[in-house]
Design an enzyme around this catalytic site. Structure first.
Site, PDB file in Angstrom:
ATOM      1  CB  SER A   1       7.932  -9.455  -2.113  1.00 42.90           C
ATOM      2  OG  SER A   1       9.182  -9.188  -2.666  1.00 42.90           O
TER       3      SER A   1
ATOM      4  CE1 TYR B   1      10.357  -9.988   2.558  1.00 46.64           C
ATOM      5  CE2 TYR B   1      11.169  -9.442   0.368  1.00 46.64           C
ATOM      6  CZ  TYR B   1      10.207  -9.311   1.361  1.00 46.64           C
ATOM      7  OH  TYR B   1       9.106  -8.512   1.149  1.00 46.64           O
TER       8      TYR B   1
HETATM    9  P1  NAD Z   1       7.387  -3.194   8.260  1.00 41.70           P
HETATM   10  O1  NAD Z   1       8.556  -3.916   8.850  1.00 41.70           O
HETATM   11  O2  NAD Z   1       7.327  -1.719   8.423  1.00 41.70           O
HETATM   12  O3  NAD Z   1       6.033  -3.815   8.825  1.00 41.70           O
HETATM   13  C1  NAD Z   1       5.921  -5.157   9.227  1.00 41.70           C
HETATM   14  C2  NAD Z   1       5.341  -5.190  10.637  1.00 41.70           C
HETATM   15  O4  NAD Z   1       5.193  -6.554  11.016  1.00 41.70           O
HETATM   16  C3  NAD Z   1       6.249  -4.534  11.675  1.00 41.70           C
HETATM   17  O5  NAD Z   1       5.559  -3.501  12.361  1.00 41.70           O
HETATM   18  C4  NAD Z   1       6.630  -5.656  12.616  1.00 41.70           C
HETATM   19  O6  NAD Z   1       6.737  -5.270  13.985  1.00 41.70           O
HETATM   20  C5  NAD Z   1       5.490  -6.655  12.398  1.00 41.70           C
HETATM   21  N1  NAD Z   1       5.891  -8.022  12.720  1.00 41.70           N
HETATM   22  C6  NAD Z   1       7.016  -8.674  12.322  1.00 41.70           C
HETATM   23  N2  NAD Z   1       7.055  -9.902  12.849  1.00 41.70           N
HETATM   24  C7  NAD Z   1       5.914 -10.046  13.588  1.00 41.70           C
HETATM   25  C8  NAD Z   1       5.389 -11.082  14.385  1.00 41.70           C
HETATM   26  N3  NAD Z   1       6.046 -12.242  14.539  1.00 41.70           N
HETATM   27  N4  NAD Z   1       4.208 -10.892  15.008  1.00 41.70           N
HETATM   28  C9  NAD Z   1       3.537  -9.712  14.888  1.00 41.70           C
HETATM   29  N5  NAD Z   1       3.999  -8.687  14.138  1.00 41.70           N
HETATM   30  C10 NAD Z   1       5.167  -8.837  13.501  1.00 41.70           C
HETATM   31  O7  NAD Z   1       7.375  -3.606   6.729  1.00 41.70           O
HETATM   32  P2  NAD Z   1       6.541  -3.004   5.506  1.00 41.70           P
HETATM   33  O8  NAD Z   1       7.520  -2.364   4.602  1.00 41.70           O
HETATM   34  O9  NAD Z   1       5.371  -2.251   6.009  1.00 41.70           O
HETATM   35  O10 NAD Z   1       6.056  -4.351   4.809  1.00 41.70           O
HETATM   36  C11 NAD Z   1       4.776  -4.905   5.089  1.00 41.70           C
HETATM   37  C12 NAD Z   1       4.601  -6.188   4.269  1.00 41.70           C
HETATM   38  O11 NAD Z   1       4.692  -5.897   2.874  1.00 41.70           O
HETATM   39  C13 NAD Z   1       5.654  -7.262   4.557  1.00 41.70           C
HETATM   40  O12 NAD Z   1       5.021  -8.516   4.460  1.00 41.70           O
HETATM   41  C14 NAD Z   1       6.630  -7.092   3.413  1.00 41.70           C
HETATM   42  O13 NAD Z   1       7.330  -8.280   3.144  1.00 41.70           O
HETATM   43  C15 NAD Z   1       5.703  -6.715   2.286  1.00 41.70           C
HETATM   44  N6  NAD Z   1       6.357  -5.950   1.221  1.00 41.70           N
HETATM   45  C16 NAD Z   1       6.846  -4.706   1.501  1.00 41.70           C
HETATM   46  C17 NAD Z   1       7.440  -3.976   0.472  1.00 41.70           C
HETATM   47  C18 NAD Z   1       8.034  -2.622   0.699  1.00 41.70           C
HETATM   48  O14 NAD Z   1       8.642  -2.093  -0.246  1.00 41.70           O
HETATM   49  N7  NAD Z   1       7.891  -2.022   1.884  1.00 41.70           N
HETATM   50  C19 NAD Z   1       7.508  -4.526  -0.824  1.00 41.70           C
HETATM   51  C20 NAD Z   1       7.022  -5.809  -1.042  1.00 41.70           C
HETATM   52  C21 NAD Z   1       6.414  -6.503  -0.016  1.00 41.70           C
HETATM   53  C1  UGA Z   2      12.162  -3.406  -1.175  1.00 45.38           C
HETATM   54  C2  UGA Z   2      11.694  -3.727   0.257  1.00 45.38           C
HETATM   55  O1  UGA Z   2      12.708  -3.401   1.204  1.00 45.38           O
HETATM   56  C3  UGA Z   2      11.302  -5.169   0.434  1.00 45.38           C
HETATM   57  O2  UGA Z   2      10.609  -5.277   1.678  1.00 45.38           O
HETATM   58  C4  UGA Z   2      10.369  -5.561  -0.681  1.00 45.38           C
HETATM   59  O3  UGA Z   2       9.945  -6.871  -0.591  1.00 45.38           O
HETATM   60  C5  UGA Z   2      10.978  -5.296  -2.051  1.00 45.38           C
HETATM   61  O4  UGA Z   2      11.247  -3.898  -2.131  1.00 45.38           O
HETATM   62  C6  UGA Z   2       9.995  -5.631  -3.153  1.00 45.38           C
HETATM   63  O5  UGA Z   2       9.796  -4.875  -4.085  1.00 45.38           O
HETATM   64  O6  UGA Z   2       9.389  -6.702  -3.080  1.00 45.38           O
HETATM   65  P1  UGA Z   2      14.465  -3.196  -2.359  1.00 45.38           P
HETATM   66  O7  UGA Z   2      13.940  -3.135  -3.751  1.00 45.38           O
HETATM   67  O8  UGA Z   2      15.804  -3.788  -2.115  1.00 45.38           O
HETATM   68  O9  UGA Z   2      13.451  -3.962  -1.401  1.00 45.38           O
HETATM   69  O10 UGA Z   2      14.374  -1.680  -1.816  1.00 45.38           O
HETATM   70  P2  UGA Z   2      15.426  -0.651  -1.213  1.00 45.38           P
HETATM   71  O11 UGA Z   2      16.048  -1.205   0.015  1.00 45.38           O
HETATM   72  O12 UGA Z   2      14.728   0.635  -1.100  1.00 45.38           O
HETATM   73  O13 UGA Z   2      16.570  -0.583  -2.341  1.00 45.38           O
HETATM   74  C7  UGA Z   2      16.337   0.049  -3.587  1.00 45.38           C
HETATM   75  C8  UGA Z   2      17.600   0.076  -4.408  1.00 45.38           C
HETATM   76  O14 UGA Z   2      18.586   0.880  -3.747  1.00 45.38           O
HETATM   77  C9  UGA Z   2      18.253  -1.276  -4.616  1.00 45.38           C
HETATM   78  O15 UGA Z   2      18.738  -1.320  -5.939  1.00 45.38           O
HETATM   79  C10 UGA Z   2      19.422  -1.303  -3.639  1.00 45.38           C
HETATM   80  O16 UGA Z   2      20.511  -2.080  -4.083  1.00 45.38           O
HETATM   81  C11 UGA Z   2      19.806   0.167  -3.606  1.00 45.38           C
HETATM   82  N1  UGA Z   2      20.401   0.609  -2.320  1.00 45.38           N
HETATM   83  C12 UGA Z   2      19.739   0.437  -1.162  1.00 45.38           C
HETATM   84  C13 UGA Z   2      21.644   1.220  -2.336  1.00 45.38           C
HETATM   85  O17 UGA Z   2      22.289   1.382  -3.390  1.00 45.38           O
HETATM   86  N2  UGA Z   2      22.170   1.648  -1.145  1.00 45.38           N
HETATM   87  C14 UGA Z   2      21.511   1.483   0.035  1.00 45.38           C
HETATM   88  O18 UGA Z   2      22.053   1.890   1.109  1.00 45.38           O
HETATM   89  C15 UGA Z   2      20.251   0.869   0.032  1.00 45.38           C
END
Ligand code: NAD
Ligand code: UGA
Length: 316
Positions: A129, A153
């Site tokens: 992340s 996290y």
């Molecule tokens: P998400 O929550 O939609 O997907 C994660 C999935 O993992 C879920 O479906 C959940 O049920 C499953 N899961 C959680 N715990 C589990 C367990 N113990 N056993 C089996 N399954 C389990 O999240 P996402 O946004 O798709 O993120 C996917 C990955 O990418 C995560 O590792 C997250 O940290 C990383 N990531 C996401 C973002 C983002 O912006 N979405 C950014 C950076 C990193």
């Molecule tokens: C996101 C994902 O949720 C994480 O899983 C991931 O690891 C992370 O990106 C990443 O880049 O690694 P975040 O950047 O906090 O985290 O994403 P959002 O929840 O979409 O927030 C984006 C921005 O909106 C932040 O500045 C947050 O403070 C702001 N925000 C969010 C608000 O002002 N109001 C809200 O209700 C939610």
């Protein structure tokens, strides 16, 4: 004949898109997800709907912390590539339930690495992340010294990277840690800003802005992220840390304005205190991924938000 891939977190936002792409590319995909209720599991059921129609997809409902189950899957399906996406992913929520993050995000990663060691894989991909960079100076480069992560996290994801490096040094597992930057698009998790803001503005509800709205993110479209994952499956890497971002930082107020203009509705803003665990800015330098993977994000924020809103309207 394409390889057998295990994708953990396959019912989630990123996982479900990745599985669909891998199936299109001809892989045999085994998805592992426990459909936990960190957000509505019905959303996850819908996410897997289309993959389930494909004959080369097998969905296993189970926990990544169940090492015996993971062993059985590795053996039974002769897994060659493991993409580990399952995690608890919310930054702010990790301050409320840190132990859950340690179990899922750290212990879960060790169980995957042990499976790779025991059964041998040609590639392990770890979902890291942008949060590992903490309050560092932008643009974030993989060569930056990481000083302090801002949330449990982020610390758990950084621990995951360190564990990947250790397992690679001990057992030569080819490994790529991908640092994703705030991913968005259809199926985005309902706890993320673009989803929350779209819902609130559509319904005429208040939009809660943390801080003064100046915090900015390098929002990255889901298809570009999937391109990055697929390219890292193909790359001949020993161990790499790679930024998968868009390299364009946008502040929260600008984000709200874009969503307003796409919805053609005005937002009612409510300014709230800055949230612990949030960082002021993320921005990826993506030249390493460009050089190693040919990674080149294509979707502009305005276009990606339009696609998100089209999906949102279909579902609501
Ligand atoms: P998400 O929550 O939609 O997907 C994660 C999935 O993992 C879920 O479906 C959940 O049920 C499953 N899961 C959680 N715990 C589990 C367990 N113990 N056993 C089996 N399954 C389990 O999240 P996402 O946004 O798709 O993120 C996917 C990955 O990418 C995560 O590792 C997250 O940290 C990383 N990531 C996401 C973002 C983002 O912006 N979405 C950014 C950076 C990193
Ligand atoms: C996101 C994902 O949720 C994480 O899983 C991931 O690891 C992370 O990106 C990443 O880049 O690694 P975040 O950047 O906090 O985290 O994403 P959002 O929840 O979409 O927030 C984006 C921005 O909106 C932040 O500045 C947050 O403070 C702001 N925000 C969010 C608000 O002002 N109001 C809200 O209700 C939610």
């Amino acid at each position: 004949m394409k390889s057998n891939i295990l994708v953990t977190g396959s019912a989630g936002f990123i996982g479900s898109h990745l599985c669909e792409r891998l199936l299109q590319l001809g892989y045999n995909v085994i998805g592992l997800d426990n459909f936990r209720d960190n957000y509505d599991p019905l959303i996850k059921r819908e996410n897997v709907h289309s993959a389930l129609e494909h004959p080369s997809y097998k969905l296993v409902e189970g926990n990544i912390l169940d090492a015996d189950l993971v062993d059985r899957l590795m053996k039974q399906h002769n897994i060659d590539i493991l993409v580990h996406l399952a995690a608890l992913a919310g930054v702010r929520n990790s301050i409320l339930t840190p132990l859950d993050y340690v179990d899922t995000d750290i212990k879960g990663t060790v169980i995957m690495l042990e499976a790779c060691r025991k059964y041998g894989v040609s590639k392990f991909i770890f979902a890291s992340s942008s949060s590992v960079y903490g309050n560092g100076t932008v643009p974030f480069r993989e060569s930056n010294n990481l000083i302090c992560q801002a949330s449990p996290y982020a610390a758990a994801k950084y621990s995951g990277e360190l564990l990947c490096k250790t397992w690679h040094q001990l057992y030569s597992i080819p490994t790529v840690c991908l640092r994703f930057f705030t991913v968005y698009g259809p199926r985005q998790r309902p706890d993320m800003a673009i989803h929350i803001f779209t819902k609130a503005i559509s319904r005429g509800l208040e939009v809660g802005i943390y801080g003064d709205g100046s915090s900015s993110r390098d929002y990255t479209y889901i298809d570009d992220v999937v391109d990055g994952i697929v390219a890292s499956i193909d790359c001949k890497c020993a161990f790499e840390l790679l930024n998968i971002g868009n390299s364009n930082a946008v502040d929260v107020l600008t984000l709200v304005r874009i969503i307003e203009s796409k919805l053609q509705r005005q937002a009612h803003l409510r300014f709230l205190p800055q949230q612990p665990g949030d960082v002021p800015k993320t921005l990826a330098n993506i030249s390493k991924a460009a050089n190693l993977l040919g990674y080149s994000p294509k979707v502009k924020l305005e276009d990606g938000i339009e696609r998100f809103i089209s999906w949102y309207r279909l579902k609501n």
